[in-house]
Design a protein around this motif. Structure first.
Motif, PDB file in Angstrom:
ATOM      1  N   THR A 178       0.824  -1.212   0.000  1.00  0.00           N
ATOM      2  CA  THR A 178       0.000   0.000   0.000  1.00  0.00           C
ATOM      3  C   THR A 178       0.860   1.265   0.000  1.00  0.00           C
ATOM      4  O   THR A 178       0.322   2.371  -0.064  1.00  0.00           O
ATOM      5  N   LEU A 179       2.182   1.109   0.066  1.00  0.00           N
ATOM      6  CA  LEU A 179       3.105   2.244   0.077  1.00  0.00           C
ATOM      7  C   LEU A 179       3.784   2.397  -1.276  1.00  0.00           C
ATOM      8  O   LEU A 179       3.968   1.424  -2.018  1.00  0.00           O
ATOM      9  N   SER A 180       4.199   3.618  -1.599  1.00  0.00           N
ATOM     10  CA  SER A 180       5.062   3.841  -2.745  1.00  0.00           C
ATOM     11  C   SER A 180       6.457   3.315  -2.411  1.00  0.00           C
ATOM     12  O   SER A 180       6.771   3.012  -1.246  1.00  0.00           O
ATOM     13  N   GLU A 181       7.325   3.230  -3.416  1.00  0.00           N
ATOM     14  CA  GLU A 181       8.697   2.782  -3.162  1.00  0.00           C
ATOM     15  C   GLU A 181       9.392   3.721  -2.182  1.00  0.00           C
ATOM     16  O   GLU A 181      10.137   3.274  -1.294  1.00  0.00           O
ATOM     17  N   ALA A 182       9.141   5.027  -2.312  1.00  0.00           N
ATOM     18  CA  ALA A 182       9.734   5.980  -1.372  1.00  0.00           C
ATOM     19  C   ALA A 182       9.202   5.749   0.035  1.00  0.00           C
ATOM     20  O   ALA A 182       9.961   5.791   1.018  1.00  0.00           O
ATOM     21  N   GLY A 183       7.896   5.486   0.156  1.00  0.00           N
ATOM     22  CA  GLY A 183       7.306   5.231   1.468  1.00  0.00           C
ATOM     23  C   GLY A 183       7.852   3.974   2.112  1.00  0.00           C
ATOM     24  O   GLY A 183       8.092   3.931   3.327  1.00  0.00           O
ATOM     25  N   ILE A 184       8.080   2.943   1.301  1.00  0.00           N
ATOM     26  CA  ILE A 184       8.654   1.699   1.828  1.00  0.00           C
ATOM     27  C   ILE A 184      10.045   1.963   2.388  1.00  0.00           C
ATOM     28  O   ILE A 184      10.387   1.498   3.487  1.00  0.00           O
ATOM     29  N   GLN A 185      10.853   2.719   1.662  1.00  0.00           N
ATOM     30  CA  GLN A 185      12.216   2.987   2.123  1.00  0.00           C
ATOM     31  C   GLN A 185      12.221   3.809   3.413  1.00  0.00           C
ATOM     32  O   GLN A 185      13.048   3.577   4.301  1.00  0.00           O
ATOM     33  N   ILE A 186      11.296   4.756   3.538  1.00  0.00           N
ATOM     34  CA  ILE A 186      11.191   5.525   4.776  1.00  0.00           C
ATOM     35  C   ILE A 186      10.845   4.608   5.939  1.00  0.00           C
ATOM     36  O   ILE A 186      11.462   4.662   7.015  1.00  0.00           O
ATOM     37  N   ALA A 187       9.851   3.739   5.720  1.00  0.00           N
ATOM     38  CA  ALA A 187       9.431   2.824   6.782  1.00  0.00           C
ATOM     39  C   ALA A 187      10.564   1.896   7.186  1.00  0.00           C
ATOM     40  O   ALA A 187      10.822   1.681   8.381  1.00  0.00           O
ATOM     41  N   LEU A 188      11.274   1.349   6.214  1.00  0.00           N
ATOM     42  CA  LEU A 188      12.368   0.425   6.518  1.00  0.00           C
ATOM     43  C   LEU A 188      13.490   1.113   7.283  1.00  0.00           C
ATOM     44  O   LEU A 188      14.049   0.549   8.234  1.00  0.00           O
ATOM     45  N   SER A 189      13.815   2.326   6.878  1.00  0.00           N
ATOM     46  CA  SER A 189      14.907   3.028   7.557  1.00  0.00           C
ATOM     47  C   SER A 189      14.545   3.321   9.003  1.00  0.00           C
ATOM     48  O   SER A 189      15.394   3.216   9.903  1.00  0.00           O
ATOM     49  N   ARG A 190      13.300   3.687   9.248  1.00  0.00           N
ATOM     50  CA  ARG A 190      12.872   3.949  10.618  1.00  0.00           C
ATOM     51  C   ARG A 190      12.872   2.673  11.454  1.00  0.00           C
ATOM     52  O   ARG A 190      13.310   2.665  12.612  1.00  0.00           O
ATOM     53  N   LEU A 191      12.368   1.589  10.883  1.00  0.00           N
ATOM     54  CA  LEU A 191      12.362   0.326  11.621  1.00  0.00           C
ATOM     55  C   LEU A 191      13.774  -0.110  11.975  1.00  0.00           C
ATOM     56  O   LEU A 191      14.039  -0.557  13.098  1.00  0.00           O
ATOM     57  N   GLN A 192      14.677   0.016  11.024  1.00  0.00           N
ATOM     58  CA  GLN A 192      16.057  -0.396  11.278  1.00  0.00           C
ATOM     59  C   GLN A 192      16.723   0.484  12.331  1.00  0.00           C
ATOM     60  O   GLN A 192      17.467  -0.005  13.184  1.00  0.00           O
ATOM     61  N   ALA A 193      16.426   1.779  12.296  1.00  0.00           N
ATOM     62  CA  ALA A 193      17.072   2.708  13.224  1.00  0.00           C
ATOM     63  C   ALA A 193      16.479   2.634  14.624  1.00  0.00           C
ATOM     64  O   ALA A 193      17.190   2.888  15.610  1.00  0.00           O
ATOM     65  N   MET A 194      15.199   2.268  14.728  1.00  0.00           N
ATOM     66  CA  MET A 194      14.499   2.372  16.005  1.00  0.00           C
ATOM     67  C   MET A 194      14.129   1.022  16.610  1.00  0.00           C
ATOM     68  O   MET A 194      13.459   0.958  17.635  1.00  0.00           O
ATOM     69  N   ALA A 195      14.588  -0.052  16.003  1.00  0.00           N
ATOM     70  CA  ALA A 195      14.316  -1.384  16.545  1.00  0.00           C
ATOM     71  C   ALA A 195      15.058  -1.584  17.863  1.00  0.00           C
ATOM     72  O   ALA A 195      16.049  -0.903  18.139  1.00  0.00           O
ATOM     73  N   PRO A 196      14.605  -2.512  18.692  1.00  0.00           N
ATOM     74  CA  PRO A 196      15.345  -2.816  19.921  1.00  0.00           C
ATOM     75  C   PRO A 196      16.771  -3.250  19.612  1.00  0.00           C
ATOM     76  O   PRO A 196      17.058  -3.757  18.516  1.00  0.00           O
ATOM     77  N   GLU A 197      17.650  -3.060  20.555  1.00  0.00           N
ATOM     78  CA  GLU A 197      19.065  -3.379  20.347  1.00  0.00           C
ATOM     79  C   GLU A 197      19.275  -4.832  19.951  1.00  0.00           C
ATOM     80  O   GLU A 197      20.147  -5.151  19.133  1.00  0.00           O
ATOM     81  N   LYS A 198      18.465  -5.728  20.506  1.00  0.00           N
ATOM     82  CA  LYS A 198      18.623  -7.161  20.233  1.00  0.00           C
ATOM     83  C   LYS A 198      18.018  -7.587  18.906  1.00  0.00           C
ATOM     84  O   LYS A 198      18.197  -8.725  18.468  1.00  0.00           O
ATOM     85  N   THR A 199      17.296  -6.676  18.225  1.00  0.00           N
ATOM     86  CA  THR A 199      16.538  -7.044  17.030  1.00  0.00           C
ATOM     87  C   THR A 199      17.254  -6.619  15.761  1.00  0.00           C
ATOM     88  O   THR A 199      17.668  -5.465  15.617  1.00  0.00           O
ATOM     89  N   THR A 200      17.374  -7.554  14.826  1.00  0.00           N
ATOM     90  CA  THR A 200      17.884  -7.266  13.491  1.00  0.00           C
ATOM     91  C   THR A 200      16.709  -7.169  12.532  1.00  0.00           C
ATOM     92  O   THR A 200      15.840  -8.038  12.517  1.00  0.00           O
ATOM     93  N   THR A 201      16.673  -6.103  11.729  1.00  0.00           N
ATOM     94  CA  THR A 201      15.632  -5.956  10.714  1.00  0.00           C
ATOM     95  C   THR A 201      16.157  -6.520   9.399  1.00  0.00           C
ATOM     96  O   THR A 201      17.158  -6.035   8.860  1.00  0.00           O
ATOM     97  N   THR A 202      15.504  -7.567   8.894  1.00  0.00           N
ATOM     98  CA  THR A 202      15.948  -8.247   7.694  1.00  0.00           C
ATOM     99  C   THR A 202      14.890  -8.112   6.604  1.00  0.00           C
ATOM    100  O   THR A 202      13.762  -8.591   6.771  1.00  0.00           O
ATOM    101  N   VAL A 203      15.241  -7.436   5.520  1.00  0.00           N
ATOM    102  CA  VAL A 203      14.330  -7.292   4.380  1.00  0.00           C
ATOM    103  C   VAL A 203      14.500  -8.500   3.475  1.00  0.00           C
ATOM    104  O   VAL A 203      15.594  -8.746   2.955  1.00  0.00           O
TER     105      VAL A 203
END
Length: 212
Positions: A178-203
């Motif tokens: 439901t997101l544009s490519e730009a929206g997906i990249q924004i969401a991914l960057s935020r998830l990666q930056a703000m995830a818990p220390e123990k959590t790895t975000t894997t696309v």
């Protein structure tokens, strides 16, 4: 465990003992999937359950068990299919693997829009959690979490907080179409930056098997 992301909420999980396909919907490309032991539907919305293509998917996977939430049962029965209908918090065995349906209700899109049943699925005591369209935080410790990143019912901050509350070893972004490519990249960057220390975000790369 091995995963394949077929777009949006459609994910194939290979536990080594069973191959489970979640939410084959209209935004996903799953026509070539073979060797599936079970197809699990979280809820009846078309981006999670495509009535036009579901019968063909089951035809080429004749041994697959069809597992659905309470509201999706009528939809698939109208297609001439007989599903296993889950009860929330009642664990069942799917293709030899323990699966626990949790949550029970779709997240609110708007107060005037009815909220259907939604069954999130916890596989093998927390090895994988697919929440469907809700942000239910389970009691179980979760190893790999499917995190919705874009939806009419979702704010990005809610996805971040959901990831933090569940605190998995790995967060796998899903529900992105439901997101544009730009929206997906924004969401991914935020998830990666703000995830818990123990959590790895894997696309997960599209339609490619990945070990997680």
């Amino acid at each position: 465990m091995h995963f394949v992301h077929y777009g949006h909420s459609c994910v194939l999980l290979d536990t080594g003992a069973a191959r489970l396909l979640f939410d084959p919907g209209v935004f996903s490309s799953f026509e070539d999937v073979r060797g599936v032991d079970a197809v699990l539907i979280t809820h009846l919305h078309a981006d999670h359950l495509d009535p036009a293509r579901l019968p063909a998917l089951l035809e080429v996977n004749p041994g697959a068990q069809l597992v659905v939430d309470a509201d999706s049962a009528a939809v698939v029965r109208d297609l001439g299919l007989e599903p296993t209908v889950v009860e929330i918090d009642t664990t069942l065995t799917v293709a030899g693997v323990q699966v626990k349906p949790v949550g029970g209700t779709h997240a609110e899109i708007h107060r005037e829009i009815p909220r259907p049943a939604n069954a999130g699925y916890i596989v093998a005591d927390g090895a994988f959690y697919h929440p469907g369209d809700a942000l239910y935080v389970p009691e179980e410790s979760i190893d790999v979490l499917g995190v919705p990143v874009g939806a009419p019912w979702l704010r990005l901050g809610e996805a971040v907080d959901f990831t933090r509350e569940v605190a998995p070893r790995v967060a796998v972004p899903i529900h992105e179409r439901t997101l544009s490519e730009a929206g997906i990249q924004i969401a991914l960057s935020r998830l990666q930056a703000m995830a818990p220390e123990k959590t790895t975000t894997t696309v997960l790369p599209s339609a490619q098997e990945t070990e997680v």
